[in-house]
Design a protein around this motif. Sequence first.
Motif, PDB file in Angstrom:
ATOM      1  N   ASP A  72      55.050  64.662  35.930  1.00  0.00           N
ATOM      2  CA  ASP A  72      54.966  63.591  36.927  1.00  0.00           C
ATOM      3  C   ASP A  72      54.272  62.352  36.379  1.00  0.00           C
ATOM      4  OD1 ASP A  72      52.463  64.609  36.705  1.00  0.00           O
ATOM      5  OD2 ASP A  72      52.039  64.652  38.837  1.00  0.00           O
ATOM      6  N   VAL A  73      54.710  61.887  35.244  1.00  0.00           N
ATOM      7  CA  VAL A  73      53.987  60.798  34.610  1.00  0.00           C
ATOM      8  C   VAL A  73      54.773  59.492  34.650  1.00  0.00           C
ATOM      9  CG1 VAL A  73      52.920  60.059  32.449  1.00  0.00           C
ATOM     10  CG2 VAL A  73      52.865  62.449  33.089  1.00  0.00           C
ATOM     11  N   VAL A  74      56.062  59.506  34.416  1.00  0.00           N
ATOM     12  CA  VAL A  74      56.800  58.289  34.114  1.00  0.00           C
ATOM     13  C   VAL A  74      57.816  57.962  35.195  1.00  0.00           C
ATOM     14  CG1 VAL A  74      58.197  57.136  32.380  1.00  0.00           C
ATOM     15  CG2 VAL A  74      56.581  58.873  31.676  1.00  0.00           C
ATOM     16  N   GLY A  75      57.812  56.711  35.647  1.00  0.00           N
ATOM     17  CA  GLY A  75      58.859  56.207  36.533  1.00  0.00           C
ATOM     18  C   GLY A  75      58.680  56.598  37.987  1.00  0.00           C
ATOM     19  N   SER A  76      59.453  55.900  38.838  1.00  0.00           N
ATOM     20  CA  SER A  76      59.434  56.260  40.249  1.00  0.00           C
ATOM     21  C   SER A  76      60.224  57.547  40.448  1.00  0.00           C
ATOM     22  CB  SER A  76      60.042  55.128  41.082  1.00  0.00           C
ATOM     23  OG  SER A  76      61.368  54.908  40.697  1.00  0.00           O
ATOM     24  N   PHE A  77      59.703  58.409  41.262  1.00  0.00           N
ATOM     25  CA  PHE A  77      60.261  59.740  41.490  1.00  0.00           C
ATOM     26  C   PHE A  77      60.323  60.554  40.199  1.00  0.00           C
ATOM     27  CE2 PHE A  77      62.343  57.135  44.798  1.00  0.00           C
ATOM     28  CZ  PHE A  77      61.724  57.704  45.905  1.00  0.00           C
ATOM     29  N   ARG A  78      59.599  60.112  39.194  1.00  0.00           N
ATOM     30  CA  ARG A  78      59.486  60.801  37.901  1.00  0.00           C
ATOM     31  C   ARG A  78      60.841  60.971  37.213  1.00  0.00           C
ATOM     32  NH1 ARG A  78      55.743  59.574  41.063  1.00  0.00           N
ATOM     33  NH2 ARG A  78      53.902  60.824  41.221  1.00  0.00           N
ATOM     34  N   LEU A  79      61.777  60.067  37.451  1.00  0.00           N
ATOM     35  CA  LEU A  79      63.113  60.192  36.889  1.00  0.00           C
ATOM     36  C   LEU A  79      63.205  59.741  35.435  1.00  0.00           C
ATOM     37  CD1 LEU A  79      65.369  59.108  39.866  1.00  0.00           C
ATOM     38  CD2 LEU A  79      64.910  61.393  39.015  1.00  0.00           C
ATOM     39  N   LEU A  80      62.214  59.021  34.955  1.00  0.00           N
ATOM     40  CA  LEU A  80      62.237  58.587  33.562  1.00  0.00           C
ATOM     41  C   LEU A  80      61.552  59.584  32.627  1.00  0.00           C
ATOM     42  CD1 LEU A  80      61.541  54.779  33.998  1.00  0.00           C
ATOM     43  CD2 LEU A  80      63.713  55.925  33.620  1.00  0.00           C
ATOM     44  N   GLN A  81      61.085  60.702  33.175  1.00  0.00           N
ATOM     45  CA  GLN A  81      60.396  61.710  32.373  1.00  0.00           C
ATOM     46  C   GLN A  81      61.270  62.262  31.240  1.00  0.00           C
ATOM     47  OE1 GLN A  81      57.127  62.386  32.939  1.00  0.00           O
ATOM     48  NE2 GLN A  81      57.079  63.678  31.123  1.00  0.00           N
TER      49      GLN A  81
END
Length: 160
Positions: A72-81
């Motif tokens: 849960d680190v990157v992007g909104s809704f963690r979609l860029l993880q």
Amino acid sequence: TNTKKKVGNENAKEKSKDSDPKHVIDSTTKLLNEAVPVEILGIILPLLLGVAFLVLAERKVMAFVQRRKGPDVVGSFRLLQPLAEGLKLILKEPISPSSAKFSLFRMAPVATFMLSLVAWAVVPFDYGMVLSDSNIGLLYLFAISSLSVYGIIIAGWSSN
């Protein structure tokens, strides 16, 4: 003498056909319609993105099962993880055994990855939506799948 005239007329027709602008446009259109790199990207990009997000979903489910926070680190809704993890994987410091043959050790995962992508060439995604419509598609799929083992063998052999 009649055959010479016919051959001469056919050569003249071919030369005029090659210089005909309509023929040039038709051949260019045919070339653009057979744009294989676009078809390859149309298969590979959704495939890779689908796998990346399935891995993200799996990690979130495993985090839920283990009662911890998932990625849960990157992007909104963690979609860029998945993109961040792929970038991290590419930029990581390469670790290889000191006695390894470096070129073979680095080539092995690339060979395995490329063979796994090449296998998708004969898989039909929809009616008429296949990269290579071959009569021996199943045989091709089995052959390419069996070759991907060699990447693992090369990696183990080169690390001696």
